[in-house]
Design a protein around this motif. Sequence first.
Motif, PDB file in Angstrom:
ATOM      1  N   VAL A 223       0.871  -1.186   0.000  1.00 40.58           N
ATOM      2  CA  VAL A 223       0.000   0.000   0.000  1.00 40.58           C
ATOM      3  C   VAL A 223       0.903   1.230   0.000  1.00 40.58           C
ATOM      4  O   VAL A 223       1.891   1.248   0.735  1.00 40.58           O
ATOM      5  CB  VAL A 223      -0.910  -0.022   1.247  1.00 40.58           C
ATOM      6  N   PRO A 224       0.699   2.247  -0.800  1.00 38.00           N
ATOM      7  CA  PRO A 224      -0.446   2.493  -1.684  1.00 38.00           C
ATOM      8  C   PRO A 224      -0.204   2.087  -3.138  1.00 38.00           C
ATOM      9  O   PRO A 224      -0.801   2.672  -4.026  1.00 38.00           O
ATOM     10  CB  PRO A 224      -0.584   4.005  -1.582  1.00 38.00           C
ATOM     11  N   HIS A 226      -0.717  -0.980  -4.296  1.00 36.98           N
ATOM     12  CA  HIS A 226      -1.242  -2.329  -4.370  1.00 36.98           C
ATOM     13  C   HIS A 226      -2.411  -2.449  -5.343  1.00 36.98           C
ATOM     14  O   HIS A 226      -2.905  -3.545  -5.545  1.00 36.98           O
ATOM     15  CB  HIS A 226      -1.776  -2.699  -2.995  1.00 36.98           C
ATOM     16  N   VAL A 227      -2.853  -1.332  -5.950  1.00 35.79           N
ATOM     17  CA  VAL A 227      -4.192  -1.357  -6.569  1.00 35.79           C
ATOM     18  C   VAL A 227      -4.351  -2.417  -7.650  1.00 35.79           C
ATOM     19  O   VAL A 227      -5.451  -2.904  -7.883  1.00 35.79           O
ATOM     20  CB  VAL A 227      -4.565   0.017  -7.153  1.00 35.79           C
ATOM     21  N   THR A 290       0.040  -1.691   5.111  1.00 37.60           N
ATOM     22  CA  THR A 290      -0.419  -2.669   4.128  1.00 37.60           C
ATOM     23  C   THR A 290      -1.239  -3.768   4.792  1.00 37.60           C
ATOM     24  O   THR A 290      -2.319  -4.134   4.301  1.00 37.60           O
ATOM     25  CB  THR A 290       0.789  -3.298   3.420  1.00 37.60           C
ATOM     26  N   VAL A 293      -4.749  -2.394   5.880  1.00 40.39           N
ATOM     27  CA  VAL A 293      -5.655  -2.164   4.750  1.00 40.39           C
ATOM     28  C   VAL A 293      -6.116  -3.489   4.157  1.00 40.39           C
ATOM     29  O   VAL A 293      -7.298  -3.693   3.868  1.00 40.39           O
ATOM     30  CB  VAL A 293      -4.945  -1.300   3.680  1.00 40.39           C
ATOM     31  N   GLY A 556     -10.469   4.641  -1.865  1.00 42.14           N
ATOM     32  CA  GLY A 556      -9.392   3.813  -2.413  1.00 42.14           C
ATOM     33  C   GLY A 556      -8.438   4.632  -3.249  1.00 42.14           C
ATOM     34  O   GLY A 556      -8.851   5.566  -3.937  1.00 42.14           O
ATOM     35  N   VAL A 557      -7.149   4.259  -3.177  1.00 47.74           N
ATOM     36  CA  VAL A 557      -6.199   5.033  -3.957  1.00 47.74           C
ATOM     37  C   VAL A 557      -6.390   4.812  -5.441  1.00 47.74           C
ATOM     38  O   VAL A 557      -6.061   5.677  -6.247  1.00 47.74           O
ATOM     39  CB  VAL A 557      -4.734   4.694  -3.591  1.00 47.74           C
ATOM     40  N   ASP A 558      -6.937   3.637  -5.822  1.00 50.62           N
ATOM     41  CA  ASP A 558      -7.065   3.400  -7.262  1.00 50.62           C
ATOM     42  C   ASP A 558      -7.990   4.423  -7.914  1.00 50.62           C
ATOM     43  O   ASP A 558      -7.767   4.834  -9.048  1.00 50.62           O
ATOM     44  CB  ASP A 558      -7.547   1.972  -7.546  1.00 50.62           C
ATOM     45  N   TRP A 560      -8.141   7.502  -7.147  1.00 55.38           N
ATOM     46  CA  TRP A 560      -7.357   8.709  -7.410  1.00 55.38           C
ATOM     47  C   TRP A 560      -6.330   8.484  -8.507  1.00 55.38           C
ATOM     48  O   TRP A 560      -6.046   9.387  -9.290  1.00 55.38           O
ATOM     49  CB  TRP A 560      -6.679   9.168  -6.116  1.00 55.38           C
ATOM     50  N   TYR A 561      -5.767   7.266  -8.565  1.00 59.74           N
ATOM     51  CA  TYR A 561      -4.851   6.971  -9.669  1.00 59.74           C
ATOM     52  C   TYR A 561      -5.556   7.117 -11.002  1.00 59.74           C
ATOM     53  O   TYR A 561      -5.056   7.729 -11.945  1.00 59.74           O
ATOM     54  CB  TYR A 561      -4.307   5.541  -9.552  1.00 59.74           C
TER      55      TYR A 561
END
Lengths: 861, 498
Positions: A223-224, A226-227, A290, A293, A556-558, A560-561
């Motif tokens: 993490v972050p 890991h998406v 990690t 989460v 989730g960070v994905d 934002w990615y």
Amino acid sequence: MSMDSASVSLLLPVLVFGPLLAAALLPLLRHRTVQDLFAVVVSALALAGVVSLAPSVLQGALPVGRLPGLLGHFNFALDPFGLLFALVGCFVWFSATLYATAYVRDDPARVRFLAVLLVLLGANLGVVLAADLLTLFVFFELLGLVALLVVVHSGSDEARSAGVTYFWMTFAGGLALLAGILLVLLLSDSLAWQPLPEAVASGWRWAIFGLLLVGFGVKAGMVPLHVWLPAAHPVAPAPASALLSGVMIKAGAYGLFRSLNMLLRPEAGLEAWNEAADMGLVLALLGILTLVVGVVMALLQDSIKRMLAWSSVSQMGFMLTGLGAGAFLAVDGAMATAGGLLHVVNHALFKSCLFLAAGAIALRCGTADMHRLGGLWRQMPITFACVLVAAAGIAGLPLFNGFVSKSMIHHGLVEASQRPGGEFLVYGEWLFMAAAAGTVAYFSRFIFLVFLRRAPQSTKTPVRDPAPAMRVAMVLLVIPIVWLGWRPHGPLEALMAPALAAWGVAEAPITYYLERYFLSADDLIASAGILTGGLLLFALGMKSGLFRRQPPAALGVDYWYRHLAGRLLALCVGLAGLAARLRARAPTILETLYVGCVKPLWDYGPILRRRAWRGLLLGLRGVTDFFLKGGLLRRKVWRDLLVRLRSIAEFLIDTTLRDHFGPPPAPADRGQLEKDRLYAALDQQRDRLILAADRLARERDHRRPGDALINASHMLAGWIGTELLERAMAAGGERARELADSERLARRLAERAVGLARRQLDSELDPADLKQVAEELNELLGPESERPDPTWPERSWPAEITAIALAPDHGHWPVSESLEQGALVSAARGRIMKVARDLSSGLLVAFAILLLVALSARILL
Amino acid sequence: MIAVPLPSLLPLLVVLLPLLGAVLLGVFGHQRRWLAPLALGTSGLTFGLVLVLVSTVRQGFQPEIALMQLAPPMRIVLGVDALGALFALTIAALFPLALAYALKSLADDAHLKRFLALVLAAQGLMLGVAFADNLLTLLAFYELFSLISYPLIVHDRTPKALAAGLKYIVYIIVGGVFILTGIIVVYALAGDLAFVPGGLLSADVARTPALLAWVCLMVGFGVKAALMPLHGWVADAHPAAPPPFSAILSGVMVAAGSFGILRVLFEIFGAQLLGQLGVMPWLATIAGISAVLAGALAIGEDEFKRRLAYSTISQMAYVALAIALLSELALVGALVHISHHAFIKAGLFFCAGLIVAVTGFKKVSEFDGLARRMPATAVMLTLLALAMIGVPPLSGFLSKWLLGVGLIEAGGLLPLGVLVIGTLLAAAYLWPVIFRIWLPREDVKRAESAWARQPTLMLIALAATAVLTVVLGLAATLPGGPLELARLAAAQLIGADG
């Protein structure tokens, strides 16, 4: 790696390239059974090869191998850690390949799938056997990118989307890794796994660590970064998921382990681990993040495979925590590091077993949704038994392998929290315990929902255990789970402890653990506490429906990615659009600039030149006067000659002045051209007027007898049109160009005329009014004297060249077939002729200027 | 390392052979059965002779021949040093492939004979550029092949091709004027035009005229090398030209500009003088911006060939960036990248041509599910695109690695950042192509996705570039390969200086 005990072994390159070669041969085989057998035998041979090397490595030998290629050689070496990863990798691979032969039996792309598995086997061995960073990078990228093929294997939209995420994360991680490796090469002038020179400043070390952390962290599912993992692992076929989760993500942990302990640690014998210890702390914190989460997300999943994928994220967190705490403890970190490494081995075993079991369930029942399954313990007893053992391992129950590694990491973490600088790891330890309890909870939920509870009405169709090959594969993986739970001494004492000691890390903590802590009352009580906590959480979650909640996407960070990537992409596309617009506009912009700034100067050119000639004339007179009147020339012959020469020169200059700087002759051909164009435009305008008049007449048909009115309006339109034409012709030049060029004025005039006509028709048709129209038109067109310059405004050759260069698609090209015949064509031809003429003369002028410059440079310097 | 001059007719032969082939094509070309043997024969023979030259150069000789003397110091001289040999090897290997491809792809074209003859002539002239031993010779061959490219670009006679051709010719002529100016200034400064490793101009030359010469020559060759903002013709000319010629255009013709820049910088100015002038950071800045901007622009282009053209601009900008750093390692990277890029990009243009020939699709957005119709092409396209992105172990990765090593050694993190961002952009403009081809979205899978017959000869040419890409990646250190020659050349160009 110390080279004193190195022995050349041909087996290493064979181990790496053999499977790659086998993958190429596989499609050539005819029979299905032969293909299956071939794949299984190749993976078995790889395992056997690694095993055959094990005794000598454990005795301290270092087999090395090289193969010409790349920028010199592929370099391979097998040290104890490489051996550990290679052994477990090959073992899992063998089981998964065996399983795959049965699993993809009816898949149209099964040959491809099996071949890809072999390629991945070779690449994975290449990563763990690589002796230098370039070789490592090559196989790391190969592993990452070829694995894409198994991620998108099904070709569904879900797989497609996972593939996109997977590719971008892997690729970006690879780039970071590449940059990090290049930095290492720059600073240490070597690509070997060895400590960076002491002279390397702290900032550079952190930069390298950061880049390698990103590069390996992506693969490790940290993490972050890991998406990709929870997206990609569930969509791959089960044996591939087992390998992805069980073995391939370990390449990331492997890289981080090596980087921290081989690149970033100080030379052996030095106590000061400053940066390396701090980096270890960073890694441990990321690891804790990690694992938390991962656990939370795993609790919330409905699909088995998705839950297992999130569980992998969480378990990677355990490993990274162990490795990080080990590096933080520096020379005393053997227990945490060994715990992390042992957890790598353990996780490879139980997670691949679980994925294989999940694949068997999905294959037999047609779904992987836990809420639609149930009561399978009776129908699939072998699968159930395997899952039970593997879950016991992953949950860390005593006597199963996860218990050993988790408690080692735990002890390491506790020790780290007692060190100065690591006090806040106490909270980390709480989170660690909570996550361990969470692991128990989500596996209890899995086993309860899928196996133990009564089956829901919808899925009462009887199912069986999977095919024999698949059963064997699962059972194979279960055996070491139990064995390592009983006897973890082998890998810990014989393999890791001496190898860590070779790096200056004290081996005492490992032996201490085995003697003091292993299966001690303290650990058993802690384990019981975790188990109770996990079961409580499970009961609570099932009662309250907590597990069926979904977190908002923006958490989730994905999300934002994706957002960021979308924006960047939009930026690029926007840039391309902007460039296209600029390309289209550039001539206009340049022309504006030119007309505003350059043209005035250009216009003054003739005046300046005239002045120059005048100056020449005056100078000539002055100089000759100086000679004539100053009495420098005594003899009359010379004076006469001078006077004569002067008069000739004066005549020449006068003629030049008169001829070249008089009023410029009007360009006849262009005038004609212009008139043609104008005529066409006005003609069109007149047609438009007639049409308008027609329409007007029809509109008022009910009020007046038709024909007369139509005739009258036609007459009016014709009259106006003729008037327009005549006036425009007479005005000529600037005004005419404006008319023809933009048509705006013409349209305005036409509207005006139609408006007038409308007024006429509404009242009476009266010659007096017509006269008024004519006057108004006159007014509109303006007096001729207003624009005295009758010449077509010249564009100079630079402007024309820029226009040509920048606007290719702008329709003023000499392509007669693509243009309508008529005025425009002739106008374009005129323009091209002008360009050609200007270009040639311009080039000549340029040449002359350049020659002068060169000559002056030659003379002056 | 100083090469030993060796009087030899071979360079002249190598230059004349393709020209002779062009003439023969003109004479016998009306019979179609003669076309293939004549074109491929002369081109292949040239390749063989170039191999001989390469082996001579590897042994430390420098074959050369003086042809004629225009005015006392101005002579037309052909000489083969390591740099020239590397460029000639790339040219000589690429042209036969393009010719073979053209034989099939333009088989129905009434003007095939003319096309082949002109391509052969262009090959001879380009080899002349590679072998030029002084600035005057370079200029002569350079201008000639630039002009001969015009009819090849406008070969299709479509309005678009004509427009692109006009744009090309205007750019090239203006660039030529700049080069000539630069040469005149150089001559005025030095009194000679020979290429001298380490620099013809002495280090104490006057600053202003030297700067003038530098600017003129950079602008002149920069037009060909597609340096922004002089790149305008590239994106129009590539899609307009027939595919085999686009491949040559992108592979070696744009590289010829970089080659000219190399010659001028290292053998006219010399690293020392350039350091004193302090102009290279400007070139590096322009090249860096070019690399990133062109990559970003490529993403927005839907037409495949246009996208590839922007990619060429971006990739050649790396080369310029590496050259601008004036370091030996970076130079090795630049030279290897020129050579590796040539084959990769040529292969990609072959793919684009094949796709148009079989399906008529020109836009990337139409490529969905193409792999099912043309699997072999799709595999090759994937391989080449991955090489272009720089995925190990293909040739593109190795040249990027070498570039990266050189960039970071000479320029630190900033140039490396340009390379990394450029690589990300490369992935952004090529990856969607791969993805679309193999994995169409479920709702747009094409109905007519049956396997289609593909022209064999074109596939063979394409496969040759793909094989080269793999071989140059796995075994870059082949004797006589680009890497060895590049190291030799860099040692000659920069080593002689120190």
